[in-house]
Write a protein that holds these residues in place. Structure first.
Motif, PDB file in Angstrom:
ATOM      1  N   GLN A 193      -5.060 -15.842 -10.218  1.00  0.00           N
ATOM      2  CA  GLN A 193      -3.753 -15.766  -9.594  1.00  0.00           C
ATOM      3  C   GLN A 193      -3.060 -14.431  -9.848  1.00  0.00           C
ATOM      4  OE1 GLN A 193      -2.805 -18.359  -7.501  1.00  0.00           O
ATOM      5  NE2 GLN A 193      -1.488 -16.680  -6.814  1.00  0.00           N
ATOM      6  N   GLU A 194      -3.245 -13.879 -11.036  1.00  0.00           N
ATOM      7  CA  GLU A 194      -2.627 -12.586 -11.353  1.00  0.00           C
ATOM      8  C   GLU A 194      -3.158 -11.489 -10.428  1.00  0.00           C
ATOM      9  OE1 GLU A 194      -2.191  -9.460 -15.124  1.00  0.00           O
ATOM     10  OE2 GLU A 194      -2.914 -11.513 -15.464  1.00  0.00           O
ATOM     11  N   LEU A 195      -4.452 -11.483 -10.198  1.00  0.00           N
ATOM     12  CA  LEU A 195      -5.055 -10.494  -9.297  1.00  0.00           C
ATOM     13  C   LEU A 195      -4.571 -10.700  -7.866  1.00  0.00           C
ATOM     14  CD1 LEU A 195      -7.081  -8.247  -8.640  1.00  0.00           C
ATOM     15  CD2 LEU A 195      -8.862  -9.999  -8.504  1.00  0.00           C
ATOM     16  N   ILE A 196      -4.527 -11.948  -7.443  1.00  0.00           N
ATOM     17  CA  ILE A 196      -4.065 -12.262  -6.085  1.00  0.00           C
ATOM     18  C   ILE A 196      -2.622 -11.802  -5.881  1.00  0.00           C
ATOM     19  CG2 ILE A 196      -3.495 -14.148  -4.500  1.00  0.00           C
ATOM     20  CD1 ILE A 196      -5.862 -15.700  -5.797  1.00  0.00           C
ATOM     21  N   ASN A 197      -1.776 -12.096  -6.852  1.00  0.00           N
ATOM     22  CA  ASN A 197      -0.378 -11.692  -6.747  1.00  0.00           C
ATOM     23  C   ASN A 197      -0.242 -10.175  -6.703  1.00  0.00           C
ATOM     24  OD1 ASN A 197       0.448 -14.344  -6.787  1.00  0.00           O
ATOM     25  ND2 ASN A 197       0.870 -14.372  -8.989  1.00  0.00           N
ATOM     26  N   GLY A 198      -1.055  -9.484  -7.488  1.00  0.00           N
ATOM     27  CA  GLY A 198      -1.007  -8.024  -7.503  1.00  0.00           C
ATOM     28  C   GLY A 198      -1.395  -7.428  -6.162  1.00  0.00           C
ATOM     29  N   ILE A 199      -2.460  -7.932  -5.564  1.00  0.00           N
ATOM     30  CA  ILE A 199      -2.895  -7.446  -4.252  1.00  0.00           C
ATOM     31  C   ILE A 199      -1.839  -7.751  -3.193  1.00  0.00           C
ATOM     32  CG2 ILE A 199      -4.594  -7.806  -2.412  1.00  0.00           C
ATOM     33  CD1 ILE A 199      -6.682  -8.280  -4.609  1.00  0.00           C
ATOM     34  N   ARG A 200      -1.286  -8.954  -3.258  1.00  0.00           N
ATOM     35  CA  ARG A 200      -0.266  -9.357  -2.293  1.00  0.00           C
ATOM     36  C   ARG A 200       0.962  -8.440  -2.370  1.00  0.00           C
ATOM     37  NH1 ARG A 200       0.495 -14.886  -3.614  1.00  0.00           N
ATOM     38  NH2 ARG A 200      -1.215 -15.400  -2.183  1.00  0.00           N
ATOM     39  N   THR A 201       1.383  -8.136  -3.597  1.00  0.00           N
ATOM     40  CA  THR A 201       2.538  -7.259  -3.795  1.00  0.00           C
ATOM     41  C   THR A 201       2.263  -5.862  -3.265  1.00  0.00           C
ATOM     42  OG1 THR A 201       3.245  -8.489  -5.754  1.00  0.00           O
ATOM     43  CG2 THR A 201       4.062  -6.239  -5.517  1.00  0.00           C
ATOM     44  N   ASP A 202       1.060  -5.337  -3.562  1.00  0.00           N
ATOM     45  CA  ASP A 202       0.706  -3.994  -3.099  1.00  0.00           C
ATOM     46  C   ASP A 202       0.628  -3.926  -1.573  1.00  0.00           C
ATOM     47  OD1 ASP A 202       0.610  -3.055  -5.649  1.00  0.00           O
ATOM     48  OD2 ASP A 202      -1.565  -3.195  -5.863  1.00  0.00           O
ATOM     49  N   LEU A 203       0.085  -4.973  -0.957  1.00  0.00           N
ATOM     50  CA  LEU A 203       0.001  -4.998   0.500  1.00  0.00           C
ATOM     51  C   LEU A 203       1.390  -4.939   1.137  1.00  0.00           C
ATOM     52  CD1 LEU A 203      -2.814  -7.661   1.002  1.00  0.00           C
ATOM     53  CD2 LEU A 203      -2.932  -5.237   1.632  1.00  0.00           C
ATOM     54  N   LYS A 204       2.292  -5.738   0.585  1.00  0.00           N
ATOM     55  CA  LYS A 204       3.664  -5.744   1.116  1.00  0.00           C
ATOM     56  C   LYS A 204       4.315  -4.392   0.946  1.00  0.00           C
ATOM     57  CE  LYS A 204       4.516 -10.686   0.379  1.00  0.00           C
ATOM     58  NZ  LYS A 204       5.282 -11.700  -0.390  1.00  0.00           N
ATOM     59  N   PHE A 216       2.824  -1.456   0.846  1.00  0.00           N
ATOM     60  CA  PHE A 216       2.263  -0.523   1.817  1.00  0.00           C
ATOM     61  C   PHE A 216       2.868  -0.740   3.201  1.00  0.00           C
ATOM     62  CE2 PHE A 216      -1.533  -0.019  -1.038  1.00  0.00           C
ATOM     63  CZ  PHE A 216      -1.365   1.357  -1.227  1.00  0.00           C
ATOM     64  N   VAL A 217       3.012  -1.993   3.583  1.00  0.00           N
ATOM     65  CA  VAL A 217       3.552  -2.323   4.903  1.00  0.00           C
ATOM     66  C   VAL A 217       5.017  -1.889   5.003  1.00  0.00           C
ATOM     67  CG1 VAL A 217       4.210  -4.201   6.457  1.00  0.00           C
ATOM     68  CG2 VAL A 217       1.961  -4.212   5.348  1.00  0.00           C
ATOM     69  N   GLU A 218       5.782  -2.174   3.979  1.00  0.00           N
ATOM     70  CA  GLU A 218       7.188  -1.802   3.981  1.00  0.00           C
ATOM     71  C   GLU A 218       7.354  -0.295   3.955  1.00  0.00           C
ATOM     72  OE1 GLU A 218       8.662  -3.845   0.594  1.00  0.00           O
ATOM     73  OE2 GLU A 218       8.651  -5.821   1.552  1.00  0.00           O
ATOM     74  N   GLY A 219       6.408   0.384   3.303  1.00  0.00           N
ATOM     75  CA  GLY A 219       6.481   1.834   3.231  1.00  0.00           C
ATOM     76  C   GLY A 219       6.199   2.496   4.559  1.00  0.00           C
ATOM     77  N   GLU A 220       5.399   1.796   5.361  1.00  0.00           N
ATOM     78  CA  GLU A 220       5.102   2.343   6.689  1.00  0.00           C
ATOM     79  C   GLU A 220       6.256   2.120   7.640  1.00  0.00           C
ATOM     80  OE1 GLU A 220       0.292   1.463   6.391  1.00  0.00           O
ATOM     81  OE2 GLU A 220       1.543   0.418   7.851  1.00  0.00           O
TER      82      GLU A 220
END
Length: 210
Positions: A193-204, A206-210
């Motif tokens: 779950q920790e890895l999943i949450n980390g990837i999910r946060t990073d994806l968001k 990146f999207v928000e940064g674009e």
């Protein structure tokens, strides 16, 4: 992210060879550690205190159980066995998979406290092979062997409560199959779950940064 260890519970009928499987697994791979249980039975020839077991009195065992110092404990053929809590959690925190070679009663208690624990039950190819292995050890009297066979009948009723069944026919194949089971268990989403949450946060991000 640091890898947290998982508990691997290995159970099986007396004489099925589960101890041999565990020793070979420890020889082949360095990410496993073996829990040293406490027991009230006397040492067998060649066994040493602190290596195979911690051999203690019934009074000492009762004290540890009352203080909550044992993850699980159970009776077996007139003796008691238990798993020291601190010993196990220390290895898990260090990232090692902790092997508990215990009976069904204890295995189910571990599963209650650690739902992510992996329960594996080792069986022989057939009942005749099991009896032959018990006779071949030469460490028990005919009466004790009979007791162990009767106990195996009782234990066979609880096999379905385990996660995996492992048939001990070919040792090396059996050990490798057990190792592959653990590799798969480490890829379950429930323990990542920790890895999943980390990837999910990073994806968001990146999207928000674009």
């Amino acid at each position: 992210m640091s890898r947290k260890g998982l508990i691997l519970v290995v159970s099986g009928f007396s004489g099925v060879g589960k101890g041999t499987i565990v020793r070979r697994l420890l020889e082949k791979y360095d990410n496993y550690a073996l829990s040293v249980s406490v027991t009230t039975r006397a040492p067998r020839e060649g066994e040493r205190h602190g290596r195979e077991y911690f051999f203690i009195s019934e009074e000492q065992f009762t004290s540890m159980a009352e203080k909550g110092e044992l993850i699980e404990y159970a009776g077996y053929v007139g003796h008691h066995y238990g798993t020291p809590r601190d010993y196990v959690t220390g290895h898990l925190d260090a990232g090692r998979d902790m092997i508990l070679e215990i009976e069904i009663q204890g295995a189910l208690k571990v599963k209650e406290q650690y739902p992510e624990a992996v329960l594996v039950f080792v069986v022989p190819p057939d009942a005749a092979t099991l009896k032959a292995r018990l006779l071949g050890r030469g460490t028990e009297t005919p009466q004790v062997i009979e007791e162990r066979m009767r106990r195996a009948v009782e234990e066979s009723e609880g096999v379905e409560r385990y996660d995996y069944l492992l048939v001990n026919d070919d040792l090396e194949a059996c050990v490798e199959e057990l190792h592959q089971i653990m590799l798969c268990e480490h890829r379950k989403t429930a323990v990542n779950q920790e890895l999943i949450n980390g990837i999910r946060t990073d994806l968001k991000r990146f999207v928000e940064g674009e």
